[in-house]
Scaffold this motif. Structure first.
Motif, mmCIF file in Angstrom:
data_model
loop_
_atom_site.group_PDB
_atom_site.id
_atom_site.type_symbol
_atom_site.label_atom_id
_atom_site.label_comp_id
_atom_site.label_asym_id
_atom_site.label_seq_id
_atom_site.Cartn_x
_atom_site.Cartn_y
_atom_site.Cartn_z
ATOM 1 N N GLY A 21 0.820 -1.215 0.000
ATOM 2 C CA GLY A 21 0.000 0.000 0.000
ATOM 3 C C GLY A 21 0.849 1.258 0.000
ATOM 4 N N ASP B 155 -0.976 4.288 -0.882
ATOM 5 C CA ASP B 155 -1.999 5.326 -1.027
ATOM 6 C C ASP B 155 -2.754 5.554 0.277
ATOM 7 N N TYR B 156 -2.082 5.311 1.395
ATOM 8 C CA TYR B 156 -2.702 5.600 2.703
ATOM 9 C C TYR B 156 -2.598 7.103 2.994
ATOM 10 N N THR C 274 -1.121 9.146 4.778
ATOM 11 C CA THR C 274 0.031 9.377 5.663
ATOM 12 C C THR C 274 1.040 10.233 4.907
ATOM 13 N N THR D 47 2.548 5.322 3.004
ATOM 14 C CA THR D 47 2.674 3.972 3.583
ATOM 15 C C THR D 47 2.294 4.015 5.070
ATOM 16 N N CYS D 48 1.975 2.861 5.627
ATOM 17 C CA CYS D 48 1.419 2.805 6.992
ATOM 18 C C CYS D 48 2.447 3.226 8.046
ATOM 19 N N SER E 234 6.937 5.364 9.096
ATOM 20 C CA SER E 234 6.267 4.738 7.948
ATOM 21 C C SER E 234 7.086 3.538 7.476
ATOM 22 N N ARG F 50 -2.530 -3.026 -0.887
ATOM 23 C CA ARG F 50 -2.723 -2.960 0.571
ATOM 24 C C ARG F 50 -2.948 -4.360 1.130
ATOM 25 N N ASP G 51 -5.159 -3.725 7.390
ATOM 26 C CA ASP G 51 -4.167 -2.754 7.884
ATOM 27 C C ASP G 51 -4.813 -1.386 8.104
ATOM 28 N N PRO H 36 -4.135 2.785 8.660
ATOM 29 C CA PRO H 36 -3.078 3.680 8.178
ATOM 30 C C PRO H 36 -2.030 4.000 9.253
ATOM 31 N N THR H 37 -2.509 4.359 10.445
ATOM 32 C CA THR H 37 -1.591 4.897 11.455
ATOM 33 C C THR H 37 -1.925 4.319 12.820
#
Ligand code: NAD
Ligand code: WQD
Length: 342
Positions: A223, A225-226, A228, A232-233, A272, A295, A299, A301-302
């Motif tokens: 992923g 396109d989060y 953030t 990335t996460c 990240s 993704r 998951d 994002p944060t």
């Protein structure tokens, strides 16, 4: 600091248990390990003894086994228990929920019952940030809602927390600490013990470390396109030695008290996936080339902690930064490219 305790570590041959055993011994305590080796191996034991400088008493038992645990508590004088034993693979728990509920809940219930029978009064439990589910509010505080977990593994942690809290309410002798770990990574700085997952690692750091040695062919970032800073996460990575020391402090806090207290164990800083890969590239001295992949289901994002309560009540604070986490992971992986000798 209370020293010369005799502490039972269920699951003490595993990743976090082995590091905690070493820190307990370094702080002056003796350690008894009960582990059925379902996700660990015997060869960690001499290394724990080597680093901790004391002998370890080992029981190869299933913590769900009533008679085996009864026998242990009859033979050993135990002052306190740290309950690490459990299955922890999120995707496996989705496929095999009853295995996870049976193992993780039966072990907790059996342990609490045998502790009560043998008048063992203190327990520290390995919980997880996963109990917070998909919270939109960061940082996570201990008083925020829990229980809306996205997978059976997380539910076993939430349910175990409830069981332990209710048991502490019912039995005024019991003192319990629930530690909600964020993302433990790293290894003892000796490079002698570390994380040794079976098969292809699910978690980012062991995968990156195995990729850096050439044991894995490709590195995928799941992923990009989060919402953030780099898509990335973001996670709160915590050095396993800092986490191990948090257990020593938690025991020190609870001994002599009753009731149940919960603490986040994280740094309060989020990194990240790309920042972690960059830090690891620097630690291992080679650029790690990655590919973006879809993704991963489930998951968020944060996720990062407010660790303030642990600092106020336990006098604990994470000291090792992301650079150190990657350097120590790399030392372990480089020196033990195939993990422990099985
Ligand atoms: P691990 O798999 O390395 O260690 C767990 C140990 O428990 C293993 O040695 C395994 O053999 C043993 N075990 C499992 N079921 C058992 C049973 N019924 N009887 C006896 N032994 C048994 O995992 P870890 O990363 O060291 O995690 C320790 C604990 O912390 C687990 O409860 C896990 O859910 C929790 N936790 C881990 C993380 C993480 O990211 N590593 C995060 C939050 C919470
Ligand atoms: C971190 C990030 C992945 C591998 C898990 C459990 C949680 C707790 C800790 C026990 C995510 C990404 C990963 C890869 C990647 N365990 N990633 N490529 O998911 O935050 O937490 O371990 O309680 O319950 O869910 O950690 O290390 O698996 O993933 O891009 O090859 O790395 O998508 O964004 P996670 P993780």
């Amino acid at each position: 600091m209370k020293t010369d305790l005799r502490v039972l570590l269920t699951g003490g041959a595993g990743y976090i248990g082995s590091h905690t055993a070493v820190e307990l011994m370094r702080a002056g305590s003796d350690v008894v390990i009960a582990d059925n080796l379902v996700n660990s191996c015997m060869s960690v034991l001499p290394r724990i003894e080597e680093l901790g400088g004391r002998p370890v008493t080992f029981y190869n038992i299933d913590v769900c086994d009533k008679d085996a645990l009864d026998d242990l508590f009859t033979k050993e004088h135990i002052d306190a228990v740290i309950h690490f034993a459990g299955l922890k693979c999120v995707p496996e728990s989705v496929k095999l929920p009853t295995l996870y509920y049976r193992n993780n809940l039966t072990s907790t219930i059996n342990l609490l019952e045998r502790m009560a029978e043998h008048d063992v009064r203190y327990i520290v439990f390995s919980s997880s940030a996963t109990v917070y589910g998909e919270s939109d509010t960061m940082p996570l505080r201990e008083d925020m809602p829990t229980g809306a977990c996205t997978n059976p593994y997380g539910m076993t942690k939430h349910m175990s927390e409830v069981i332990i809290r209710d048991t502490a309410k019912a039995d005024e002798r019991l003192g319990a600490v629930l530690l909600r770990y964020f993302n433990p990574i790293g290894a003892d700085e000796s490079g002698r013990i570390g994380e040794d997952p079976q098969g292809i690692p699910n978690n980012l750091l062991p995968y990156v470390a195995q990729f850096a040695t050439g044991r894995r062919e490709k590195l995928f970032v799941n992923g990009n396109d989060y919402p953030t800073r780099d898509g990335t996460c973001i996670r709160d990575y915590i050095h396993v030695t800092d986490l191990a020391i948090a257990h020593v402090k938690a025991l020190d806090y609870i001994i002599g008290k009753s009731g149940c207290e919960v603490f986040n164990i994280g740094t309060g800083n989020g990194y990240s996936v790309l920042e972690v890969i960059d830090a690891f590239s620097k630690a291992c001295g080679k650029e790690l080339k990655y590919e973006f992949a879809p993704r991963r289901a489930g998951d968020i994002p944060t996720c990062y902690a407010d660790p303030g309560k642990a600092e106020r009540l336990l006098g604990w604070k994470a000291e090792r930064d992301i650079k150190r986490m990657c350097e120590d992971t790399w030392r372990w992986q480089f020196n033990n490219p195939m993990g422990y000798e099985k």
